[in-house]
Design a protein around this motif. Structure first.
Motif, PDB file in Angstrom:
ATOM      1  N   ALA A 152       0.830  -1.209   0.000  1.00 52.16           N
ATOM      2  CA  ALA A 152       0.000   0.000   0.000  1.00 52.16           C
ATOM      3  C   ALA A 152       0.865   1.259   0.000  1.00 52.16           C
ATOM      4  CB  ALA A 152      -0.937  -0.003   1.214  1.00 52.16           C
ATOM      5  N   THR A 153       1.965   1.227   0.740  1.00 47.85           N
ATOM      6  CA  THR A 153       2.888   2.367   0.769  1.00 47.85           C
ATOM      7  C   THR A 153       3.512   2.601  -0.598  1.00 47.85           C
ATOM      8  OG1 THR A 153       3.371   1.970   3.102  1.00 47.85           O
ATOM      9  CG2 THR A 153       4.961   3.306   1.876  1.00 47.85           C
ATOM     10  N   VAL A 154       3.935   1.518  -1.264  1.00 47.62           N
ATOM     11  CA  VAL A 154       4.521   1.637  -2.604  1.00 47.62           C
ATOM     12  C   VAL A 154       3.492   2.206  -3.581  1.00 47.62           C
ATOM     13  CG1 VAL A 154       5.492   0.357  -4.562  1.00 47.62           C
ATOM     14  CG2 VAL A 154       6.244  -0.162  -2.233  1.00 47.62           C
ATOM     15  N   LEU A 155       2.245   1.741  -3.493  1.00 48.41           N
ATOM     16  CA  LEU A 155       1.190   2.269  -4.369  1.00 48.41           C
ATOM     17  C   LEU A 155       0.962   3.761  -4.119  1.00 48.41           C
ATOM     18  CD1 LEU A 155      -1.427  -0.648  -4.340  1.00 48.41           C
ATOM     19  CD2 LEU A 155       0.276  -0.120  -6.087  1.00 48.41           C
ATOM     20  N   CYS A 156       1.035   4.177  -2.855  1.00 49.82           N
ATOM     21  CA  CYS A 156       0.884   5.612  -2.525  1.00 49.82           C
ATOM     22  C   CYS A 156       2.049   6.421  -3.094  1.00 49.82           C
ATOM     23  CB  CYS A 156       0.814   5.808  -1.013  1.00 49.82           C
ATOM     24  SG  CYS A 156      -0.718   5.254  -0.264  1.00 49.82           S
ATOM     25  N   ILE A 157       3.261   5.913  -2.945  1.00 47.94           N
ATOM     26  CA  ILE A 157       4.434   6.613  -3.481  1.00 47.94           C
ATOM     27  C   ILE A 157       4.342   6.706  -4.999  1.00 47.94           C
ATOM     28  CG2 ILE A 157       6.948   6.438  -3.797  1.00 47.94           C
ATOM     29  CD1 ILE A 157       7.016   5.238  -0.913  1.00 47.94           C
ATOM     30  N   VAL A 160       1.874   9.409  -5.893  1.00 43.55           N
ATOM     31  CA  VAL A 160       2.434  10.750  -5.709  1.00 43.55           C
ATOM     32  C   VAL A 160       3.347  11.118  -6.876  1.00 43.55           C
ATOM     33  CG1 VAL A 160       4.022  12.130  -4.291  1.00 43.55           C
ATOM     34  CG2 VAL A 160       2.213  10.784  -3.198  1.00 43.55           C
ATOM     35  N   PHE A 161       4.262  10.220  -7.219  1.00 38.95           N
ATOM     36  CA  PHE A 161       5.207  10.521  -8.298  1.00 38.95           C
ATOM     37  C   PHE A 161       4.531  10.589  -9.662  1.00 38.95           C
ATOM     38  CE2 PHE A 161       8.492   9.494  -5.204  1.00 38.95           C
ATOM     39  CZ  PHE A 161       9.461  10.417  -5.529  1.00 38.95           C
ATOM     40  N   GLN A 162       3.567   9.708  -9.904  1.00 43.30           N
ATOM     41  CA  GLN A 162       2.962   9.639 -11.229  1.00 43.30           C
ATOM     42  C   GLN A 162       1.814  10.630 -11.420  1.00 43.30           C
ATOM     43  OE1 GLN A 162       2.179   5.482 -12.357  1.00 43.30           O
ATOM     44  NE2 GLN A 162       3.862   4.894 -11.026  1.00 43.30           N
ATOM     45  N   SER A 163       1.076  10.937 -10.366  1.00 43.62           N
ATOM     46  CA  SER A 163      -0.077  11.826 -10.513  1.00 43.62           C
ATOM     47  C   SER A 163       0.210  13.271 -10.104  1.00 43.62           C
ATOM     48  CB  SER A 163      -1.249  11.299  -9.680  1.00 43.62           C
ATOM     49  OG  SER A 163      -1.634  10.040 -10.154  1.00 43.62           O
ATOM     50  N   ILE A 164       0.976  13.447  -9.054  1.00 39.64           N
ATOM     51  CA  ILE A 164       1.237  14.806  -8.572  1.00 39.64           C
ATOM     52  C   ILE A 164       2.465  15.396  -9.256  1.00 39.64           C
ATOM     53  CG2 ILE A 164       1.802  16.186  -6.532  1.00 39.64           C
ATOM     54  CD1 ILE A 164       0.061  14.188  -4.922  1.00 39.64           C
ATOM     55  N   LYS A 169       4.806   6.563 -15.818  1.00 38.21           N
ATOM     56  CA  LYS A 169       4.854   5.257 -15.144  1.00 38.21           C
ATOM     57  C   LYS A 169       6.095   4.470 -15.559  1.00 38.21           C
ATOM     58  CE  LYS A 169       2.293   0.989 -14.490  1.00 38.21           C
ATOM     59  NZ  LYS A 169       1.132   0.192 -14.839  1.00 38.21           N
ATOM     60  N   THR A 170       6.410   4.475 -16.848  1.00 38.10           N
ATOM     61  CA  THR A 170       7.574   3.713 -17.323  1.00 38.10           C
ATOM     62  C   THR A 170       8.866   4.232 -16.703  1.00 38.10           C
ATOM     63  OG1 THR A 170       7.702   5.107 -19.290  1.00 38.10           O
ATOM     64  CG2 THR A 170       6.527   3.016 -19.507  1.00 38.10           C
ATOM     65  N   LEU A 171       8.961   5.548 -16.546  1.00 41.53           N
ATOM     66  CA  LEU A 171      10.155   6.139 -15.947  1.00 41.53           C
ATOM     67  C   LEU A 171      10.223   5.813 -14.451  1.00 41.53           C
ATOM     68  CD1 LEU A 171      12.648   7.773 -16.599  1.00 41.53           C
ATOM     69  CD2 LEU A 171      11.334   9.856 -16.172  1.00 41.53           C
TER      70      LEU A 171
END
Length: 194
Positions: A152-157, A160-164, A169-171
């Motif tokens: 769940a923590t990895v999905l949150c991170i 944050v990186f991909q949406s905010i 995603k590939t990067l």
């Protein structure tokens, strides 16, 4: 009940301990290709890993199958390395179902390896126990709770990186997998069976 809770806590500590960072690295490598939209397969993989981990632990505790400790200690970073390489190879894959099937098979095997890695310590703890089922179930529960928390923590991170921060995603997968590879190489060298 007190005994069960002790082993739940032991399972939590086993995964979340920084001295056992190999477990965390493996889970991170396993989860980074997924997003919140794909939370089900990510949690499925974590659960399959727990089941396989506890299966090999039970096989070892009941002396059905015992593995060489040196070999297992080397295979654990190999599982992290292979998972990261798999992420890099499939970063642009258009067939997610095919990669999920491979992920499930690999996760099962890797879970078995990781379970054997902890079996000697677990056997020492259980030397005084007459009932081995309750400790195994408590330990499995603790592992599952902690692993689901890490996923769940990895999905949150990732969110944050991909949406905010708008990182593709590939990067995100590529950078994360390379970092995990770099962290794993010293572990491989240290555990290499000379």
């Amino acid at each position: 009940m007190q005994e069960f809770l002790f082993y739940v806590e032991l399972g939590l500590d086993h995964v979340l301990s920084l001295s056992a960072h190999d477990h965390i690295l493996f889970l991170v490598a396993l989860a980074i290709p997924f997003t919140f939209k794909q939370w089900r397969p990510a949690l499925l993989l974590a659960s399959v890993f727990t089941l396989a981990h506890c299966t090999s632990l039970a096989l070892s505790v009941y002396d059905i199958l015992v593995m060489d400790v040196g070999l297992v200690e080397f295979l654990i970073p190999v599982t992290i390395l292979l998972t990261s390489i798999f992420n890099l190879i499939n970063v642009r894959s258009k067939a997610p179902h095919q990669s999920l099937i491979f992920h499930l098979m690999a996760t099962t095997f890797f879970g078995l390896v990781h379970g054997f890695g902890f079996s000697n310590y677990f056997k020492l703890l259980m030397a005084e126990e007459t009932n081995t089922l309750s400790p195994l179930l408590g330990f499995a529960t603790g592992i599952e709770i902690s692993q689901l928390g890490i996923v769940a923590t990895v999905l949150c991170i990732a969110y944050v990186f991909q949406s905010i921060f708008m990182l593709k995603k590939t990067l995100f997968i590529t950078i994360s997998s390379i970092l995990i590879l770099l962290l794993t190489i010293p572990m491989l060298v240290a555990a290499f069976p000379y």
